[in-house]
Write an enzyme that holds these catalytic residues in place. Structure first.
Site, PDB file in Angstrom:
ATOM      1  N   THR A   1      -7.860   3.177   9.273  1.00 35.50           N
ATOM      2  CA  THR A   1      -8.098   3.845  10.558  1.00 35.50           C
ATOM      3  C   THR A   1      -9.298   3.286  11.322  1.00 35.50           C
ATOM      4  OG1 THR A   1      -7.189   5.834   9.578  1.00 35.50           O
ATOM      5  CG2 THR A   1      -8.427   6.123  11.616  1.00 35.50           C
TER       6      THR A   1
ATOM      7  N   ASN B   1      -9.988   1.183   0.246  1.00 34.23           N
ATOM      8  CA  ASN B   1      -8.964   1.004   1.281  1.00 34.23           C
ATOM      9  C   ASN B   1      -9.482   1.467   2.636  1.00 34.23           C
ATOM     10  OD1 ASN B   1      -7.422   0.484  -0.990  1.00 34.23           O
ATOM     11  ND2 ASN B   1      -5.648   1.620  -0.224  1.00 34.23           N
ATOM     12  N   VAL B   2      -9.306   0.612   3.616  1.00 31.17           N
ATOM     13  CA  VAL B   2      -9.744   0.948   4.978  1.00 31.17           C
ATOM     14  C   VAL B   2      -8.634   0.595   5.959  1.00 31.17           C
ATOM     15  CG1 VAL B   2     -11.427   0.483   6.790  1.00 31.17           C
ATOM     16  CG2 VAL B   2     -12.164   0.483   4.401  1.00 31.17           C
TER      17      VAL B   2
ATOM     18  N   HIS C   1      -7.004  10.427   3.949  1.00 31.26           N
ATOM     19  CA  HIS C   1      -6.594   9.364   4.871  1.00 31.26           C
ATOM     20  C   HIS C   1      -6.746   9.782   6.330  1.00 31.26           C
ATOM     21  CE1 HIS C   1      -4.172   8.395   1.200  1.00 31.26           C
ATOM     22  NE2 HIS C   1      -4.585   7.184   1.508  1.00 31.26           N
ATOM     23  N   GLY C   2      -7.089   8.800   7.165  1.00 27.64           N
ATOM     24  CA  GLY C   2      -7.140   9.050   8.605  1.00 27.64           C
ATOM     25  C   GLY C   2      -8.511   9.508   9.059  1.00 27.64           C
TER      26      GLY C   2
ATOM     27  N   ASP D   1       0.854  -1.188   0.000  1.00 30.12           N
ATOM     28  CA  ASP D   1       0.000   0.000   0.000  1.00 30.12           C
ATOM     29  C   ASP D   1       0.895   1.245   0.000  1.00 30.12           C
ATOM     30  OD1 ASP D   1      -2.354   1.513   0.320  1.00 30.12           O
ATOM     31  OD2 ASP D   1      -2.200   1.469   2.508  1.00 30.12           O
TER      32      ASP D   1
ATOM     33  N   GLY E   1      -8.743   6.145   1.730  1.00 35.30           N
ATOM     34  CA  GLY E   1      -9.397   6.902   2.801  1.00 35.30           C
ATOM     35  C   GLY E   1     -10.835   6.466   3.006  1.00 35.30           C
TER      36      GLY E   1
HETATM   37  P1  13P Z   1      -8.071   5.261   6.103  1.00 36.52           P
HETATM   38  O1  13P Z   1      -7.078   5.051   7.195  1.00 36.52           O
HETATM   39  O2  13P Z   1      -8.616   6.639   6.063  1.00 36.52           O
HETATM   40  O3  13P Z   1      -9.131   4.213   6.101  1.00 36.52           O
HETATM   41  O4  13P Z   1      -7.274   5.110   4.718  1.00 36.52           O
HETATM   42  C1  13P Z   1      -6.688   3.896   4.394  1.00 36.52           C
HETATM   43  C2  13P Z   1      -5.994   3.965   3.089  1.00 36.52           C
HETATM   44  O5  13P Z   1      -6.407   4.630   2.168  1.00 36.52           O
HETATM   45  C3  13P Z   1      -4.776   3.169   2.948  1.00 36.52           C
HETATM   46  O6  13P Z   1      -4.195   3.338   1.697  1.00 36.52           O
END
Ligand code: 13P
Length: 293
Positions: free
Chosen positions: A233, A230-231, A178-179, A82, A209
Protein backbone atom coordinates in the site's frame (compact mmCIF):
# COMPACT_ATOMS: atom_id res chain seq x y z
CA UNK A 1 20.73 -13.38 -9.80
CA UNK A 2 17.40 -15.17 -9.85
CA UNK A 3 16.90 -17.37 -6.76
CA UNK A 4 14.28 -18.93 -4.51
CA UNK A 5 13.56 -17.35 -1.11
CA UNK A 6 14.91 -20.32 0.85
CA UNK A 7 18.64 -19.59 1.18
CA UNK A 8 18.01 -15.84 1.09
CA UNK A 9 15.71 -15.93 4.11
CA UNK A 10 17.78 -18.50 5.96
CA UNK A 11 20.74 -16.15 5.73
CA UNK A 12 18.60 -13.26 6.95
CA UNK A 13 17.39 -15.39 9.86
CA UNK A 14 20.91 -16.43 10.84
CA UNK A 15 22.22 -12.86 10.60
CA UNK A 16 19.27 -11.00 12.09
CA UNK A 17 18.05 -8.75 9.30
CA UNK A 18 15.01 -8.61 7.02
CA UNK A 19 14.49 -8.61 3.26
CA UNK A 20 11.83 -6.45 1.63
CA UNK A 21 9.08 -8.18 -0.34
CA UNK A 22 7.40 -5.65 -2.57
CA UNK A 23 4.25 -6.05 -4.61
CA UNK A 24 4.82 -5.39 -8.28
CA UNK A 25 2.46 -5.15 -11.24
CA UNK A 26 4.52 -3.77 -14.11
CA UNK A 27 7.90 -3.22 -15.71
CA UNK A 28 8.61 0.08 -13.96
CA UNK A 29 7.99 -1.39 -10.52
CA UNK A 30 10.03 -4.50 -11.31
CA UNK A 31 12.96 -2.37 -12.45
CA UNK A 32 12.63 0.00 -9.48
CA UNK A 33 12.75 -2.96 -7.07
CA UNK A 34 15.69 -4.74 -8.69
CA UNK A 35 17.75 -1.61 -9.34
CA UNK A 36 17.23 -0.42 -5.75
CA UNK A 37 18.50 -3.82 -4.57
CA UNK A 38 21.48 -3.71 -6.93
CA UNK A 39 22.49 -0.22 -5.79
CA UNK A 40 22.18 -1.18 -2.12
CA UNK A 41 23.85 -4.58 -2.46
CA UNK A 42 20.69 -6.06 -0.98
CA UNK A 43 18.67 -9.23 -1.58
CA UNK A 44 15.04 -8.53 -2.51
CA UNK A 45 11.74 -10.31 -3.18
CA UNK A 46 9.21 -9.35 -5.84
CA UNK A 47 5.66 -10.26 -4.78
CA UNK A 48 2.62 -10.67 -7.03
CA UNK A 49 -0.78 -11.63 -5.59
CA UNK A 50 -3.57 -13.58 -7.32
CA UNK A 51 -5.68 -10.41 -7.38
CA UNK A 52 -2.87 -8.53 -9.09
CA UNK A 53 -2.31 -11.46 -11.47
CA UNK A 54 -5.96 -11.37 -12.44
CA UNK A 55 -6.33 -7.61 -12.76
CA UNK A 56 -3.11 -6.71 -14.54
CA UNK A 57 0.11 -8.62 -13.82
CA UNK A 58 -0.31 -11.83 -15.86
CA UNK A 59 2.16 -14.34 -14.36
CA UNK A 60 3.20 -15.73 -17.76
CA UNK A 61 4.30 -12.21 -18.79
CA UNK A 62 5.66 -11.07 -15.43
CA UNK A 63 7.85 -14.07 -14.57
CA UNK A 64 10.10 -13.84 -17.67
CA UNK A 65 10.26 -10.05 -17.24
CA UNK A 66 11.28 -10.17 -13.58
CA UNK A 67 13.70 -12.99 -14.25
CA UNK A 68 15.40 -11.10 -17.11
CA UNK A 69 15.83 -7.99 -14.94
CA UNK A 70 17.08 -10.14 -12.02
CA UNK A 71 19.64 -11.93 -14.19
CA UNK A 72 21.16 -8.58 -15.13
CA UNK A 73 22.30 -7.92 -11.54
CA UNK A 74 24.51 -9.74 -9.01
CA UNK A 75 22.20 -9.43 -6.00
CA UNK A 76 19.75 -12.26 -5.22
CA UNK A 77 16.19 -11.60 -6.45
CA UNK A 78 13.24 -13.96 -5.81
CA UNK A 79 9.80 -13.84 -7.39
CA UNK A 80 7.09 -14.98 -5.01
CA UNK A 81 3.38 -15.63 -5.36
CA UNK A 82 1.90 -13.47 -2.58
CA UNK A 83 -1.13 -14.97 -0.75
CA UNK A 84 -1.62 -17.85 -3.15
CA UNK A 85 -5.06 -19.12 -2.19
CA UNK A 86 -5.39 -22.33 -4.20
CA UNK A 87 -3.22 -25.25 -5.29
CA UNK A 88 -4.03 -24.24 -8.86
CA UNK A 89 -2.67 -20.72 -8.66
CA UNK A 90 0.48 -22.01 -6.95
CA UNK A 91 0.93 -24.45 -9.87
CA UNK A 92 0.29 -21.68 -12.38
CA UNK A 93 2.90 -19.42 -10.76
CA UNK A 94 5.53 -22.15 -10.72
CA UNK A 95 4.76 -23.16 -14.29
CA UNK A 96 5.16 -19.51 -15.31
CA UNK A 97 8.61 -19.47 -13.65
CA UNK A 98 8.09 -18.02 -10.15
CA UNK A 99 10.90 -19.09 -7.83
CA UNK A 100 8.70 -19.11 -4.71
CA UNK A 101 5.10 -19.35 -3.63
CA UNK A 102 3.10 -18.43 -0.59
CA UNK A 103 0.11 -20.59 0.22
CA UNK A 104 -2.23 -18.69 2.49
CA UNK A 105 -4.79 -21.07 3.94
CA UNK A 106 -4.91 -19.09 7.19
CA UNK A 107 -8.66 -18.51 6.94
CA UNK A 108 -9.25 -22.25 7.27
CA UNK A 109 -9.08 -24.25 10.49
CA UNK A 110 -5.72 -25.65 11.58
CA UNK A 111 -6.06 -29.11 10.00
CA UNK A 112 -7.23 -27.73 6.67
CA UNK A 113 -4.41 -25.17 6.68
CA UNK A 114 -1.93 -28.01 7.30
CA UNK A 115 -3.45 -30.11 4.50
CA UNK A 116 -3.40 -27.32 1.91
CA UNK A 117 0.06 -26.11 2.86
CA UNK A 118 1.54 -29.62 2.75
CA UNK A 119 0.17 -30.19 -0.74
CA UNK A 120 1.61 -26.95 -2.10
CA UNK A 121 4.93 -27.48 -0.29
CA UNK A 122 5.37 -30.96 -1.80
CA UNK A 123 4.62 -29.69 -5.30
CA UNK A 124 6.74 -26.52 -4.99
CA UNK A 125 9.74 -28.25 -3.43
CA UNK A 126 9.70 -30.83 -6.23
CA UNK A 127 10.21 -27.89 -8.61
CA UNK A 128 12.97 -26.22 -6.57
CA UNK A 129 10.68 -23.43 -5.38
CA UNK A 130 10.43 -22.27 -1.77
CA UNK A 131 7.23 -22.02 0.24
CA UNK A 132 5.84 -19.44 2.64
CA UNK A 133 2.75 -20.26 4.69
CA UNK A 134 0.64 -18.38 7.23
CA UNK A 135 -0.68 -19.40 10.62
CA UNK A 136 -2.90 -17.14 12.65
CA UNK A 137 -4.44 -14.59 10.34
CA UNK A 138 -3.21 -11.18 9.19
CA UNK A 139 -6.43 -9.40 8.26
CA UNK A 140 -7.36 -5.97 6.94
CA UNK A 141 -6.39 -2.66 8.57
CA UNK A 142 -9.68 -1.07 7.51
CA UNK A 143 -11.59 -3.71 9.50
CA UNK A 144 -9.41 -3.22 12.59
CA UNK A 145 -8.23 -6.84 12.30
CA UNK A 146 -4.74 -6.22 13.69
CA UNK A 147 -6.27 -5.55 17.10
CA UNK A 148 -8.02 -8.91 17.29
CA UNK A 149 -5.65 -10.97 19.43
CA UNK A 150 -7.42 -14.28 18.80
CA UNK A 151 -6.20 -14.02 15.22
CA UNK A 152 -2.58 -13.97 16.44
CA UNK A 153 -0.26 -16.93 15.84
CA UNK A 154 -0.23 -19.55 18.60
CA UNK A 155 3.33 -20.61 19.44
CA UNK A 156 2.67 -24.32 20.13
CA UNK A 157 0.52 -24.72 17.05
CA UNK A 158 3.15 -22.95 14.96
CA UNK A 159 5.75 -25.54 15.91
CA UNK A 160 3.45 -28.40 14.96
CA UNK A 161 2.41 -26.59 11.76
CA UNK A 162 5.97 -26.13 10.53
CA UNK A 163 6.91 -29.74 11.34
CA UNK A 164 3.91 -31.14 9.51
CA UNK A 165 3.98 -28.86 6.45
CA UNK A 166 7.69 -28.39 5.76
CA UNK A 167 7.20 -24.73 4.85
CA UNK A 168 10.40 -22.68 4.48
CA UNK A 169 9.13 -19.43 6.00
CA UNK A 170 6.15 -18.62 8.21
CA UNK A 171 4.00 -15.48 8.13
CA UNK A 172 2.93 -14.66 11.67
CA UNK A 173 0.09 -12.55 13.00
CA UNK A 174 1.30 -10.25 15.78
CA UNK A 175 -0.79 -7.10 15.29
CA UNK A 176 -0.19 -5.76 11.78
CA UNK A 177 -2.89 -5.76 9.09
CA UNK A 178 -3.04 -5.24 5.33
CA UNK A 179 -3.77 -1.87 3.76
CA UNK A 180 -3.97 1.64 5.17
CA UNK A 181 -4.64 2.25 8.86
CA UNK A 182 -6.76 5.23 9.92
CA UNK A 183 -4.79 8.51 9.94
CA UNK A 184 -2.30 8.78 12.81
CA UNK A 185 -2.94 5.20 13.95
CA UNK A 186 0.17 3.12 14.61
CA UNK A 187 -0.48 -0.54 15.50
CA UNK A 188 0.58 -2.01 18.82
CA UNK A 189 2.48 -5.21 18.16
CA UNK A 190 2.85 -8.30 20.34
CA UNK A 191 6.65 -8.37 20.64
CA UNK A 192 6.66 -11.03 23.37
CA UNK A 193 4.78 -13.41 21.13
CA UNK A 194 7.21 -12.74 18.29
CA UNK A 195 10.20 -13.47 20.53
CA UNK A 196 8.57 -16.74 21.65
CA UNK A 197 7.82 -17.71 18.06
CA UNK A 198 11.41 -17.12 17.00
CA UNK A 199 12.76 -19.04 19.97
CA UNK A 200 10.46 -21.99 19.30
CA UNK A 201 10.80 -22.12 15.50
CA UNK A 202 14.33 -20.90 14.73
CA UNK A 203 13.34 -20.24 11.12
CA UNK A 204 12.59 -17.30 8.81
CA UNK A 205 9.52 -15.37 9.95
CA UNK A 206 7.47 -13.00 7.80
CA UNK A 207 5.60 -9.81 8.63
CA UNK A 208 2.68 -8.92 6.36
CA UNK A 209 1.11 -5.48 6.32
CA UNK A 210 4.38 -3.54 6.42
CA UNK A 211 2.67 -0.31 5.31
CA UNK A 212 2.00 2.18 8.09
CA UNK A 213 3.44 -0.15 10.74
CA UNK A 214 5.76 2.58 12.06
CA UNK A 215 9.54 2.77 11.88
CA UNK A 216 10.09 1.94 15.53
CA UNK A 217 7.89 -1.15 15.28
CA UNK A 218 9.65 -2.27 12.11
CA UNK A 219 13.12 -1.91 13.63
CA UNK A 220 11.98 -3.77 16.73
CA UNK A 221 10.44 -6.73 14.89
CA UNK A 222 13.58 -7.12 12.80
CA UNK A 223 15.67 -7.23 15.98
CA UNK A 224 13.36 -9.99 17.28
CA UNK A 225 13.58 -12.20 14.20
CA UNK A 226 11.34 -11.02 11.36
CA UNK A 227 13.21 -11.73 8.10
CA UNK A 228 10.80 -10.75 5.35
CA UNK A 229 8.61 -7.65 5.38
CA UNK A 230 5.80 -7.29 2.85
CA UNK A 231 5.02 -3.81 1.60
CA UNK A 232 2.38 -2.83 -0.93
CA UNK A 233 0.00 0.00 0.00
CA UNK A 234 2.59 2.62 1.00
CA UNK A 235 4.68 2.10 -2.12
CA UNK A 236 1.73 2.14 -4.53
CA UNK A 237 0.41 5.34 -2.91
CA UNK A 238 3.79 7.03 -2.97
CA UNK A 239 4.37 6.15 -6.62
CA UNK A 240 0.91 7.31 -7.62
CA UNK A 241 1.34 10.60 -5.72
CA UNK A 242 4.73 11.25 -7.31
CA UNK A 243 3.19 10.80 -10.77
CA UNK A 244 0.11 12.83 -9.88
CA UNK A 245 2.19 15.75 -8.59
CA UNK A 246 4.46 15.61 -11.62
CA UNK A 247 1.51 15.67 -13.99
CA UNK A 248 0.02 18.67 -12.18
CA UNK A 249 3.33 20.47 -12.36
CA UNK A 250 3.82 19.64 -16.05
CA UNK A 251 0.56 18.58 -17.74
CA UNK A 252 2.31 18.18 -21.10
CA UNK A 253 4.93 15.76 -19.79
CA UNK A 254 5.90 12.93 -22.10
CA UNK A 255 4.31 9.61 -21.11
CA UNK A 256 7.63 7.81 -20.83
CA UNK A 257 9.13 10.55 -18.66
CA UNK A 258 6.11 10.36 -16.36
CA UNK A 259 6.49 6.59 -15.95
CA UNK A 260 10.18 6.95 -15.23
CA UNK A 261 9.46 9.67 -12.66
CA UNK A 262 7.22 7.25 -10.79
CA UNK A 263 9.87 4.55 -11.05
CA UNK A 264 12.53 6.79 -9.53
CA UNK A 265 10.25 7.71 -6.63
CA UNK A 266 9.55 4.01 -5.95
CA UNK A 267 13.23 3.17 -6.14
CA UNK A 268 14.22 5.83 -3.61
CA UNK A 269 11.54 4.66 -1.17
CA UNK A 270 12.74 1.05 -1.45
CA UNK A 271 16.38 2.00 -0.92
CA UNK A 272 15.49 3.90 2.26
CA UNK A 273 13.41 1.00 3.53
CA UNK A 274 16.23 -1.47 2.87
CA UNK A 275 18.54 0.65 5.02
CA UNK A 276 16.00 0.57 7.84
CA UNK A 277 15.68 -3.24 7.86
CA UNK A 278 19.40 -3.99 7.55
CA UNK A 279 19.51 -5.76 4.19
CA UNK A 280 22.02 -3.45 2.48
CA UNK A 281 25.44 -4.85 1.65
CA UNK A 282 24.40 -8.47 2.26
CA UNK A 283 24.60 -9.89 -1.23
CA UNK A 284 28.14 -11.20 -0.87
CA UNK A 285 27.00 -14.14 1.27
CA UNK A 286 27.52 -17.70 0.16
CA UNK A 287 24.82 -18.68 -2.22
CA UNK A 288 25.74 -22.29 -2.84
CA UNK A 289 23.87 -23.45 -5.89
CA UNK A 290 21.10 -21.00 -5.21
CA UNK A 291 20.94 -19.42 -8.66
CA UNK A 292 18.17 -21.15 -10.59
CA UNK A 293 18.99 -22.81 -13.94
P1 13P B 1 0.45 -3.60 2.94
O1 13P B 1 -0.33 -3.28 1.72
O2 13P B 1 -0.26 -3.25 4.20
O3 13P B 1 1.84 -3.06 2.88
O4 13P B 1 0.59 -5.20 3.00
C1 13P B 1 1.27 -5.86 1.99
C2 13P B 1 1.28 -7.33 2.22
O5 13P B 1 1.33 -7.82 3.32
C3 13P B 1 1.23 -8.18 1.03
O6 13P B 1 1.20 -9.52 1.36
Amino acid sequence: MYVSMKEMLQHASEHNYAVMAINCVDFEQARAIVSAAAEEGSPVIVDISPRQMKAHATPEYMAPLVRAIAEDVDVPVALNLDHGDTYENACRAIRAGFSSVMIDASSYDFEENVRRTRMVAAMAHAHGASVEAELGHVGQAAAGDGRTADMYTNVDLAKEFVERTGCDALAVAIGTAHGAYPDDFVPTLDFDRLAELKEALQMPLVLHGGSGAGEENIRHVVSLGINKINVCTDLFRLQRKAMHDKLNENPGIDYMDLMMWGEQAAKQYIKDYMKMIGSCGRYGFEFEGAALD
